[in-house]
Design a protein around this motif. Structure first.
Motif, PDB file in Angstrom:
ATOM      1  N   GLN A 213       4.683  -6.640 -25.658  1.00  0.00           N
ATOM      2  CA  GLN A 213       3.510  -5.798 -25.452  1.00  0.00           C
ATOM      3  C   GLN A 213       2.427  -6.643 -24.754  1.00  0.00           C
ATOM      4  O   GLN A 213       2.102  -7.741 -25.231  1.00  0.00           O
ATOM      5  CB  GLN A 213       2.989  -5.243 -26.784  1.00  0.00           C
TER       6      GLN A 213
ATOM      7  N   GLU B 147       2.869 -10.033 -26.570  1.00  0.00           N
ATOM      8  CA  GLU B 147       3.312 -10.256 -27.960  1.00  0.00           C
ATOM      9  C   GLU B 147       4.760  -9.833 -28.075  1.00  0.00           C
ATOM     10  O   GLU B 147       5.124  -8.719 -27.713  1.00  0.00           O
ATOM     11  CB  GLU B 147       2.453  -9.465 -28.956  1.00  0.00           C
TER      12      GLU B 147
ATOM     13  N   SER C 216      10.071  -7.665 -32.539  1.00  0.00           N
ATOM     14  CA  SER C 216      11.528  -7.503 -32.636  1.00  0.00           C
ATOM     15  C   SER C 216      11.896  -6.045 -32.915  1.00  0.00           C
ATOM     16  O   SER C 216      11.135  -5.302 -33.519  1.00  0.00           O
ATOM     17  CB  SER C 216      12.102  -8.436 -33.680  1.00  0.00           C
ATOM     18  N   ARG C 217      13.066  -5.697 -32.442  1.00  0.00           N
ATOM     19  CA  ARG C 217      13.574  -4.339 -32.594  1.00  0.00           C
ATOM     20  C   ARG C 217      15.005  -4.383 -33.108  1.00  0.00           C
ATOM     21  O   ARG C 217      15.780  -5.272 -32.753  1.00  0.00           O
ATOM     22  CB  ARG C 217      13.549  -3.610 -31.237  1.00  0.00           C
TER      23      ARG C 217
ATOM     24  N   ASN D 219       5.022 -13.612 -33.676  1.00  0.00           N
ATOM     25  CA  ASN D 219       4.577 -13.487 -35.083  1.00  0.00           C
ATOM     26  C   ASN D 219       5.304 -14.465 -35.988  1.00  0.00           C
ATOM     27  O   ASN D 219       6.519 -14.655 -35.894  1.00  0.00           O
ATOM     28  CB  ASN D 219       4.813 -12.074 -35.587  1.00  0.00           C
TER      29      ASN D 219
ATOM     30  N   ASP E 254      -3.827 -13.191 -37.447  1.00  0.00           N
ATOM     31  CA  ASP E 254      -3.437 -11.806 -37.172  1.00  0.00           C
ATOM     32  C   ASP E 254      -4.034 -10.874 -38.231  1.00  0.00           C
ATOM     33  O   ASP E 254      -4.342 -11.317 -39.346  1.00  0.00           O
ATOM     34  CB  ASP E 254      -1.902 -11.723 -37.197  1.00  0.00           C
TER      35      ASP E 254
ATOM     36  N   ARG F 190      -6.017  -3.475 -36.462  1.00  0.00           N
ATOM     37  CA  ARG F 190      -6.026  -2.191 -35.797  1.00  0.00           C
ATOM     38  C   ARG F 190      -6.933  -1.188 -36.510  1.00  0.00           C
ATOM     39  O   ARG F 190      -7.558  -0.336 -35.885  1.00  0.00           O
ATOM     40  CB  ARG F 190      -4.601  -1.653 -35.725  1.00  0.00           C
TER      41      ARG F 190
ATOM     42  N   GLU G  83      -6.595  -5.333 -31.490  1.00  0.00           N
ATOM     43  CA  GLU G  83      -5.277  -4.701 -31.489  1.00  0.00           C
ATOM     44  C   GLU G  83      -5.434  -3.191 -31.571  1.00  0.00           C
ATOM     45  O   GLU G  83      -6.399  -2.693 -32.136  1.00  0.00           O
ATOM     46  CB  GLU G  83      -4.477  -5.095 -32.737  1.00  0.00           C
TER      47      GLU G  83
ATOM     48  N   GLU H 130      -6.280   2.433 -28.297  1.00  0.00           N
ATOM     49  CA  GLU H 130      -5.562   3.614 -27.846  1.00  0.00           C
ATOM     50  C   GLU H 130      -6.418   4.473 -26.908  1.00  0.00           C
ATOM     51  O   GLU H 130      -5.887   5.353 -26.223  1.00  0.00           O
ATOM     52  CB  GLU H 130      -5.086   4.440 -29.048  1.00  0.00           C
TER      53      GLU H 130
ATOM     54  N   TYR I  12      -1.633   0.713 -27.034  1.00  0.00           N
ATOM     55  CA  TYR I  12      -0.841   1.658 -26.273  1.00  0.00           C
ATOM     56  C   TYR I  12      -1.565   2.042 -24.981  1.00  0.00           C
ATOM     57  O   TYR I  12      -0.940   2.328 -23.951  1.00  0.00           O
ATOM     58  CB  TYR I  12      -0.546   2.921 -27.101  1.00  0.00           C
TER      59      TYR I  12
ATOM     60  N   PRO J 117       4.836  -1.688 -26.384  1.00  0.00           N
ATOM     61  CA  PRO J 117       5.837  -2.750 -26.418  1.00  0.00           C
ATOM     62  C   PRO J 117       7.070  -2.253 -25.659  1.00  0.00           C
ATOM     63  O   PRO J 117       7.468  -1.100 -25.816  1.00  0.00           O
ATOM     64  CB  PRO J 117       6.145  -2.913 -27.905  1.00  0.00           C
TER      65      PRO J 117
END
Ligand code: C2E
Ligand code: CA
Ligand code: CA
Length: 918
Positions: A682, A696, A699-700, A754, A816, A840, A873, A876, A895, A900
């Motif tokens: 991202q 950043e 993981s997915r 992270n 963070d 956020r 962070e 939007e 976003y 991301p």
């Protein structure tokens, strides 16, 4: 007048004495007289000495008497032969009244004259009579003798007396006479009897008395002492046996033996004395007790031997028994109980040495007096007879007040604090039944108002069976040990911090069956983000919060409900009879609201939320306490996933979800191992330039069955084990290689990766980072590691160490999710940080609340004050972006600026930026 007339045979008169001589002879002895009587004329012709013999003075009287005396002879002479002598013995009464026996012997000298001699044979007659009497007496003696007497001849019984009949149990002598003697003697005694008889060779010889057994007709035996005498029976040698029944004698002898043995074996001194107190007998015990030998003692005054005055008369007068102190030969004192009794010729004294018993009694009472244990003796009447000092101390009653009082005087209570009825008192029962009782635990209300707990044992005082029994009650004061035990039990079952029950009691309560038709509600409480309070404000504050929450929980439930603390920030509330889920939900809400009220500590307002998992269990529920708790825990986890301050009911779905969660964990492990995770990037935009400053790496994971899984879920799963370390290393390695590639392609952006809190503890972390940088060629200052505020606060010292080692590699560091924890500026200052990422939630709130802007403004100012770059962070909207720009935020991520995505998307964003610039 008795008369015996005997004819004298021819042979008897063969040698006829000279008449003159006879006369002389008769006259000379003075007891004879000569006479001649004319048979025809029936008159005395002449006589010589008759007057003397008949003690008559007148001649005519002599004639008259004589005529009378000879009359039987005359009759005989008339009828008998002429040559015959006639003899007659006549009893004659003298004129003086005496009795004489006269013997008249006569012969017819001529045809008509009877000439004879008259002799006084009184003496002879008397002898004869005496002999007859004697024989008669002996006969009676034999017949009536208590000893059996019998005669046997040639082996056959010839005679037996009545005793003999009795001895053998016969009905009369006929049954015995004619039998073999051996049939009356026990076979055992026959050889000896034969031997004795054989020895008796001479007439009149008698055997020594010897014992024998007589066989009775009924088969039993009689012990006799027998003497055999050699005699004759009808001219033939025979034996007369005299037998005495010695059964009684034997018994008496045995009794005497026994008594003698007793006297010599008893432990009491038995002393016989004369009237004057001189010792006549001195048994072995007397010797032992007093130390004087019997031989020395006999004949000595008894008081010299016992070392003290001893007056049997006085003892007898005062009841026969007395206590005294005597002295042994060596002078040592003896405690003696003396009994005295009178005998024919003196006294017998029984002296029992009670010295040892007295000493034992003294020892015993000393021991009882020094016991820690209270000892009270209660008589058969239920009254206290004695009490040792410990009893007085424990019961708080003085001896004089206790003795003679009722043993049931004190008020006793049981464990449930109920007054015990007197008839149920253990010692009352023991007295009634004789059955002992141990370890009866009761509380006594003392008269001074104090309460003591007693452990009481009761037993009958004596073994005698008569009831009610006297009872010994012994007891210890267990008040203190009970208190300690209670305290220990409380400690073992309660939480030291909050005083709530601990897991043990919770499980115990849950294991108890649910009330019939009732529903049990188990609420598993877990404070949200409590770790944060602990980590940032310290454990002392955390503990205080727990105490406050515990107290609030206790107050907000019903008295019969149970509140427990399982440990950490986990609590349990168990409420019975929550028949509807609605009620359970209401309770959960109430608890949540109570907990959510601010906790004010040191001027700080702390807000605590609680997640609650709820299990409802009916009477049919078969879950163990542990299982119910586990299910409530599962529900609590579910509630947590829904956000803070939520509650969730446990149901089977939930369990299945948990099972899925577990399964997912397993699958994730496989995915990490097989390198099946991917990395997306991202963009993070520099607000001054509008360029992509960094990316950043996120993981997915796409699960083969469930599809894409949120990192929120699988990162948490990985964090539950060391798996996060491997996962983190993979992401770092993949992303570093990718960004290093971009660098090579002329896109030198920064990489943000992270770090999970757990990774900070991993000793492999620093070497791994170093290696990745070396392998990929990514400049160290192009790598920024993001660590959450919470991770830093978990163990600030360790975190600071790890951070500075990373810093040493040249790596940049970011904090963070800033704003979600409680970290202060002062704490942050100590850490080697480069960047701060505003959470956020603040960014989202921008433009909606003035507060959010204020907070963000102060965060940015604060960060800039300590030279930290600020990243916002979750941007939007354009509105959020413009506020951030206005507030001087350095970088933005969200976003709005780029989701991301794959590396290509990142390159795309960068290219767009270039176009905008150009
Ligand atoms: P994070 O570190 O705060 O990451 C940013 C998260 O915010 C990402 O969620 C991202 O997709 C999301 N995000 C970014 N912009 C917006 C926006 O404008 N609106 C909204 N609603 N969300 C936005 P994501 O990828 O689902 O990751 C969630 C969290 O998982 C991350 O939060 C991070 O804490 C963790 N995570 C992800 N990947 C890793 C990883 O490789 N290692 C570690 N340790 N944690 C990771
Ligand atoms: Ca992050
Ligand atoms: Ca974040």
């Amino acid at each position: 007048m008795n008369a015996v007339v005997r004819r004298i045979d021819e042979s008897d008169t063969a040698a006829k004495p000279d008449y003159e001589l006879v006369v002389d002879l008769a006259l000379s002895v003075g007891s004879a007289a000569m006479w001649s009587f004319d048979v025809v004329a029936d008159r005395l012709i002449s006589h010589s000495g008759l007057d003397n013999l008949l003690e008559l003075t007148g001649e005519s009287e002599v004639h008259t008497v004589m005529a009378e005396l000879v009359r039987p002879l005359l009759v005989a002479a008339h009828t008998g032969a002429g040559w015959q002598d006639f003899e007659l013995e006549q009893n004659y009464e003298t004129p003086g009244g005496g009795q004489k026996w006269l013997q008249l012997r006569a012969r017819l000298s001529a045809d008509t004259v009877l000439t004879g001699v008259a002799m006084d044979v009184t003496a002879r007659q008397e002898d004869r009579q005496a002999l007859a009497d004697l024989a008669d007496r002996y006969r009676l003696l034999v017949e009536l003798s208590p000893d059996a007497i019998c005669v046997h001849e040639a082996g056959m019984v010839k005679y037996t007396n009545a005793a003999g009949v009795r001895f053998v149990g016969a009905h009369g002598p006929d049954e015995i006479v004619g039998r073999p003697i051996t049939s009356l003697v026990h076979p055992e005694s026959i050889p000896e009897m034969m031997r004795r008889i054989k020895e008796l060779s001479d007439h009149g010889a008698a055997s020594e008395p010897a014992e024998a057994k007589i066989l009775r007709f009924d088969g039993t035996t009689v012990d006799v002492e027998a003497v055999s005498v050699r005699t004759t029976w009808e001219g033939r040698p025979a034996f007369q046996v005299i037998m005495r029944d010695v059964t009684a004698q034997k018994a008496a002898e045995a009794a005497l033996h026994y008594q003698a043995a007793l006297v010599s074996h008893v432990s009491d001194a038995i002393i016989g004395t004369t009237e004057d107190g001189l010792v006549t007998s001195w048994n072995p015990a007397a010797q032992t007790v007093y130390g004087h030998a019997a031989a020395d003692a006999e004949g000595q005054p008894v008081q010299d031997l016992v070392g003290a005055p001893l007056d049997p008369r006085a003892i007898i007068r005062s009841g026969g028994v007395a206590q005294a102190v005597h002295r042994k030969a060596d002078g040592s004192p003896l405690t003696i109980r003396v009994s005295a009794a009178e005998m024919d010729s003196g006294y017998v004294l029984v002296c029992a040495d009670e010295t040892a018993r007295r000493r034992a009694e003294q020892y015993f009472s000393t021991v009882v007096a020094s016991l820690e244990e209270g000892v009270v003796v209660v008589g058969r009447d239920g009254l206290v007879e004695s009490a040792n000092p410990a009893a007085q101390r424990i019961l708080g009653v003085r001896e004089e007040d206790m003795i003679g009082s009722l043993s049931t005087a004190g008020q006793l209570y049981d464990e449930n604090n109920a007054r015990i009825p007197e008839e149920h008192y253990a010692f009352v029962k023991t007295s009634r039944t004789g059955v002992p009782r141990n370890g009866w635990v009761v509380r006594l209300r003392r008269s001074d108002g104090r309460s003591v707990w007693l452990s009481i044992s009761c037993r009958p005082l004596t073994v005698e069976s008569s009831l009610p029994a006297a009872v010994v009650i012994s007891f210890t004061d267990i008040t203190e040990s009970r208190a300690i035990a209670a305290r220990l039990e409380h400690q073992a079952t309660h939480d030291g911090l909050t005083g709530l029950v601990n897991r043990t009691l919770v499980v115990q309560r849950l294991n108890a069956p649910v009330r019939r038709r009732g529903t049990r509600c188990v609420l598993f409480l877990d404070l949200d983000k409590f770790k944060l309070i602990n980590d940032s404000l310290g454990h002392a504050v955390g503990d205080q919060v727990l105490v406050v929450i515990g107290e609030r929980l206790r107050r907000c439930v019903r008295a019969e409900d149970l509140v427990g603390r399982l440990g950490g920030d986990e609590f349990v509330v168990i409420a019975e009879d929550m028949d509807q889920p609605r009620k359970a939900a209401a309770l959960a809400e109430k608890i949540r609201d109570v907990v959510a009220q601010p906790v004010v500590l040191n001027g700080r307002h702390l807000h605590v939320d609680v997640s609650i998992g709820i299990v409802l269990a009916g009477p049919e529920d078969t879950r163990s306490g542990e299982d119910a708790l586990r299910d409530a825990d599962v529900a609590m986890y579910e509630a947590k996933t829904r956000g803070p301050g939520r509650f969730a009911f446990f149901d089977v779905d939930l369990r299945e979800r948990m099972q899925r969660h577990h399964q997912l964990g397993e699958d994730l492990r496989d995915a990490v191992r097989d390198d099946l995770l991917s990395v997306v990037y991202q963009p993070i935009i520099d607000l001054k330039t509008g360029a992509v400053a960094s990316a950043e790496a996120l993981s997915r994971w796409t699960h083969p069955v469930h599809g894409p899984v949120s990192p929120v879920e699988f990162i948490q799963l990985a964090e539950e084990s060391a798996l996060i370390n491997a996962l983190g290393a993979q992401v770092l390695s993949v992303a570093a290689l990718a960004i290093a590639g971009l660098h090579a392609d002329g896109m030198p952006i920064e990489l943000a990766v992270n770090l999970s809190p757990r990774q900070l503890d991993d000793p492999e972390l620093v070497p791994a980072v170093r290696q990745v940088l070396m392998r990929t060629g990514l400049p160290s200052d192009a790598l920024c590691l993001e660590i959450t505020e919470n991770a830093l606060m978990h163990d600030p010292t360790l975190a600071a160490q790890t951070l500075s080692r990373l810093r040493d590699l040249g790596v940049r560091l970011a904090i963070d999710d800033f704003g979600t924890g409680y970290s202060s500026l002062a704490q942050l200052r100590k850490l080697p940080l480069d960047q701060l990422k505003i959470d956020r939630s603040f960014v989202t709130a921008l433009g909606e609340s003035r507060d959010a802007e204020t907070i963000v403004t102060s965060i940015i100012a604060m960060a800039h004050a300590v030279d930290l770059t600020v990243v916002a962070e979750g941007v939007e909207t354009e509105g959020q972006l413009s506020v951030l720009r206005r507030l001087g935020c350095d970088h933005v991520q969200g976003y709005l600026l780029g989701r991301p995505g794959p590396l290509e998307a990142l390159i795309e964003v960068n290219a767009q930026f270039r176009q905008e610039v150009s």
